[in-house]
Design a protein around this motif. Structure first.
Motif, PDB file in Angstrom:
ATOM      1  N   ASN A   1       0.804  -1.231   0.000  1.00 11.63           N
ATOM      2  CA  ASN A   1       0.000   0.000   0.000  1.00 11.63           C
ATOM      3  C   ASN A   1       0.833   1.275   0.000  1.00 11.63           C
ATOM      4  O   ASN A   1       0.332   2.345   0.337  1.00 11.63           O
ATOM      5  N   LYS A   2       2.094   1.180  -0.366  1.00 10.97           N
ATOM      6  CA  LYS A   2       2.972   2.344  -0.362  1.00 10.97           C
ATOM      7  C   LYS A   2       2.440   3.415  -1.316  1.00 10.97           C
ATOM      8  O   LYS A   2       2.134   3.133  -2.476  1.00 10.97           O
ATOM      9  N   PRO A   3       2.303   4.653  -0.857  1.00 14.21           N
ATOM     10  CA  PRO A   3       1.735   5.713  -1.704  1.00 14.21           C
ATOM     11  C   PRO A   3       2.692   6.250  -2.764  1.00 14.21           C
ATOM     12  O   PRO A   3       2.268   6.947  -3.679  1.00 14.21           O
ATOM     13  N   GLY A   4       3.958   5.933  -2.652  1.00 16.36           N
ATOM     14  CA  GLY A   4       4.935   6.447  -3.614  1.00 16.36           C
ATOM     15  C   GLY A   4       5.551   5.345  -4.451  1.00 16.36           C
ATOM     16  O   GLY A   4       5.160   4.172  -4.373  1.00 16.36           O
ATOM     17  N   LYS A   5       6.515   5.699  -5.262  1.00 19.76           N
ATOM     18  CA  LYS A   5       7.193   4.743  -6.139  1.00 19.76           C
ATOM     19  C   LYS A   5       7.970   3.731  -5.311  1.00 19.76           C
ATOM     20  O   LYS A   5       8.624   4.081  -4.327  1.00 19.76           O
ATOM     21  N   LEU A   6       7.919   2.467  -5.718  1.00 17.30           N
ATOM     22  CA  LEU A   6       8.640   1.414  -5.004  1.00 17.30           C
ATOM     23  C   LEU A   6      10.129   1.487  -5.315  1.00 17.30           C
ATOM     24  O   LEU A   6      10.532   1.805  -6.439  1.00 17.30           O
ATOM     25  N   THR A   7      10.934   1.163  -4.330  1.00 16.64           N
ATOM     26  CA  THR A   7      12.364   1.032  -4.562  1.00 16.64           C
ATOM     27  C   THR A   7      12.604  -0.284  -5.306  1.00 16.64           C
ATOM     28  O   THR A   7      11.706  -1.131  -5.404  1.00 16.64           O
ATOM     29  N   ASP A   8      13.807  -0.472  -5.808  1.00 15.67           N
ATOM     30  CA  ASP A   8      14.126  -1.722  -6.501  1.00 15.67           C
ATOM     31  C   ASP A   8      13.932  -2.915  -5.572  1.00 15.67           C
ATOM     32  O   ASP A   8      13.434  -3.970  -5.989  1.00 15.67           O
ATOM     33  N   GLY A   9      14.310  -2.748  -4.317  1.00 21.32           N
ATOM     34  CA  GLY A   9      14.157  -3.826  -3.344  1.00 21.32           C
ATOM     35  C   GLY A   9      12.700  -4.145  -3.072  1.00 21.32           C
ATOM     36  O   GLY A   9      12.311  -5.319  -2.956  1.00 21.32           O
ATOM     37  N   GLU A  10      11.881  -3.103  -2.959  1.00 24.22           N
ATOM     38  CA  GLU A  10      10.449  -3.306  -2.710  1.00 24.22           C
ATOM     39  C   GLU A  10       9.770  -3.946  -3.921  1.00 24.22           C
ATOM     40  O   GLU A  10       8.902  -4.814  -3.765  1.00 24.22           O
ATOM     41  N   PHE A  11      10.164  -3.534  -5.117  1.00 24.77           N
ATOM     42  CA  PHE A  11       9.583  -4.119  -6.315  1.00 24.77           C
ATOM     43  C   PHE A  11       9.957  -5.599  -6.423  1.00 24.77           C
ATOM     44  O   PHE A  11       9.156  -6.433  -6.857  1.00 24.77           O
ATOM     45  N   HIS A  12      11.166  -5.930  -6.008  1.00 26.54           N
ATOM     46  CA  HIS A  12      11.605  -7.332  -6.000  1.00 26.54           C
ATOM     47  C   HIS A  12      10.711  -8.160  -5.072  1.00 26.54           C
ATOM     48  O   HIS A  12      10.368  -9.307  -5.391  1.00 26.54           O
ATOM     49  N   ILE A  13      10.324  -7.564  -3.953  1.00 22.86           N
ATOM     50  CA  ILE A  13       9.431  -8.261  -3.016  1.00 22.86           C
ATOM     51  C   ILE A  13       8.064  -8.500  -3.659  1.00 22.86           C
ATOM     52  O   ILE A  13       7.524  -9.603  -3.625  1.00 22.86           O
ATOM     53  N   ILE A  14       7.499  -7.444  -4.249  1.00 21.31           N
ATOM     54  CA  ILE A  14       6.175  -7.540  -4.869  1.00 21.31           C
ATOM     55  C   ILE A  14       6.176  -8.542  -6.025  1.00 21.31           C
ATOM     56  O   ILE A  14       5.189  -9.262  -6.248  1.00 21.31           O
ATOM     57  N   LYS A  15       7.279  -8.600  -6.765  1.00 24.56           N
ATOM     58  CA  LYS A  15       7.359  -9.519  -7.904  1.00 24.56           C
ATOM     59  C   LYS A  15       7.296 -10.980  -7.476  1.00 24.56           C
ATOM     60  O   LYS A  15       7.133 -11.867  -8.326  1.00 24.56           O
ATOM     61  N   ASN A  16       7.374 -11.226  -6.184  1.00 27.41           N
ATOM     62  CA  ASN A  16       7.311 -12.604  -5.695  1.00 27.41           C
ATOM     63  C   ASN A  16       5.868 -13.062  -5.451  1.00 27.41           C
ATOM     64  O   ASN A  16       5.636 -14.229  -5.134  1.00 27.41           O
ATOM     65  N   HIS A  17       4.879 -12.151  -5.616  1.00 27.53           N
ATOM     66  CA  HIS A  17       3.512 -12.543  -5.277  1.00 27.53           C
ATOM     67  C   HIS A  17       2.947 -13.660  -6.154  1.00 27.53           C
ATOM     68  O   HIS A  17       2.166 -14.478  -5.650  1.00 27.53           O
ATOM     69  N   PRO A  18       3.313 -13.776  -7.444  1.00 27.13           N
ATOM     70  CA  PRO A  18       2.793 -14.924  -8.199  1.00 27.13           C
ATOM     71  C   PRO A  18       3.282 -16.268  -7.653  1.00 27.13           C
ATOM     72  O   PRO A  18       2.527 -17.241  -7.602  1.00 27.13           O
TER      73      PRO A  18
END
Length: 404
Positions: free
Chosen positions: A210-227
């Protein structure tokens, strides 16, 4: 062995197989589970449901029941089981009529998905079969009028995005599957895959999700694990079909191999995963998110057309456009007369001539008495000359205009 009993005879330790009556009255997102909490019995009684099916092979039986009663119950449920879910005819409904039903389905569906995600976070296994009633209700609404529920589900708040996104993609997948002439089982599989495709987000940190701003590379890596997480959860549940598992794992793959998690390319990506990619992207870009305002539906279709080559299956995308329209419901368009109008319903005759509600004059720059216009009617000379940006004309009530 299955048995129908009155809800007044419910006891802790019984295994619920099905709640009788309308799904809209059900207090739970699923109907198959063992009663371990007295609060659940109270919720069933308060809902007005008077009868339920219990499975006495998996839980307690009602005291004093006879063998003949049990046999009669089994015969009744077997007769009922011969009816295939979702194959009965659905009478087409007008947009206004279906919007009322779709609003109730969306409200119920939101609660169901919230409950599902909460159970996942608590470590409970999720059975895909338990979501069947929800998928059937959404499918029925889409069959009556595809624009109603799809359009309402788009009007989610940023806070509700994670939950209502699942509902919206379910509806979009059903509509797309019907457009592709898939059989009834294929339509149901598509809907189930849409509903469960983002289950893995239940395991993502809320601060990142639910982060209101742009994700960092590390955060995007975390989200990419949802599948991968969603696929794992569904495998553990042991009831998801291969199609549902595939869409959950691969709805972020791209035809050029630049997607994730497996960097599949071309024919390695299944039809259902390609469908999931299109529906997922459309709902994502038309919805309000914690970090951005959703795009107008017509703008979204135009943008997706630009992205299509290399990323999306063009045949699937063309079928998707036919299912939602070149100017989907809620799009702001300019007519040849200079009036602005909002699209309120698609036309079976032409993708370029939907039903619209004209409400603003660009010549006088003032609101006018709203007028419903069927652009496909032979006597109508008006036509759409292009889409418009609501912000340019300081229009803030666009969704109210098409939904009322």
């Amino acid at each position: 062995m299955l048995k129908k009993i009155n809800t007044r005879n419910l006891q802790l330790g019984m295994h619920l197989h099905e709640l009788c009556g309308s799904w809209m009255a059900h207090p739970f997102w699923r109907s198959k589970f063992t009663l371990t909490d007295a609060e659940d019995i109270r919720r069933i009684l308060d809902s007005g449901i008077t009868e339920v099916w219990i499975d006495i092979a998996k839980g307690l039986d009602i005291s004093g029941a006879t063998l003949e009663e049990a046999k009669r119950s089994v015969t009744e449920v077997l007769v009922k089981a011969e009816r295939v879910p979702g194959v009965e005819a659905h009478t087409p409904a007008s947009m206004s009529d279906e919007l009322r039903r779709a609003a109730m389905i969306c409200a119920k569906a939101r609660k169901a998905v919230v409950s599902m995600f909460q159970e996942v976070r608590m470590g409970k296994a999720i059975s895909a079969e338990d979501a069947g009633e929800l998928v059937d209700e959404i499918s029925s609404s889409v069959a009556r009028n595809p624009g109603a529920l799809i359009s309402l589900a788009r009007l989610k708040t940023a806070d509700d995005y994670t939950y209502m996104h699942s509902v919206a993609v379910c509806a979009l997948m059903v509509a797309l599957a019907r457009q592709l002439d898939l059989d009834q089982q294929g339509v149901r599989e598509a809907g189930m895959a849409g509903l469960l495709h983002d289950l893995g987000k239940a395991m993502m940190p809320k601060a990142v999700l639910n982060k209101p701003g742009k994700l960092t590379d590390g955060e995007f890596h975390i989200i990419k694990n949802h599948p991968v997480e969603g696929h794992r959860l569904l495998v553990e549940g042991k009831t998801a079909s291969d199609i549902v598992l595939d869409v959950c794992l691969h709805h972020h793959e791209k035809l050029d191999g630049s997607g994730y998690p497996d960097r599949l390319a071309g024919d390695s990506i299944s039809l259902f995963a390609r469908m999931g990619a299109v529906c997922d992207i459309y709902d994502a870009i038309t919805s309000n998110r914690p970090y951005k305002v959703g795009w107008d539906p017509a703008k979204s279709i135009r943008k997706m057309t630009e992205w299509c080559k290399g990323h999306l299956d063009e045949r699937v995308f063309q079928a998707f456009i036919k299912s939602v329209g070149i100017y989907p419901v809620g799009s702001l368009v300019k007519l040849g007369s200079g009036r602005l109008a909002v699209v309120v319903e698609q036309s079976e005759k032409s993708l370029l001539a939907p039903r619209v509600k004209a409400f603003f004059s660009t010549k006088s720059q003032t609101h006018i008495v709203p007028e419903l216009i069927d652009l496909s009617h032979p006597s109508v000379t008006e036509k759409i000359v292009g889409r418009e940006d609501a912000a340019k004309w300081a229009i803030t009530n666009l969704d109210e205009l098409w939904a009322t």
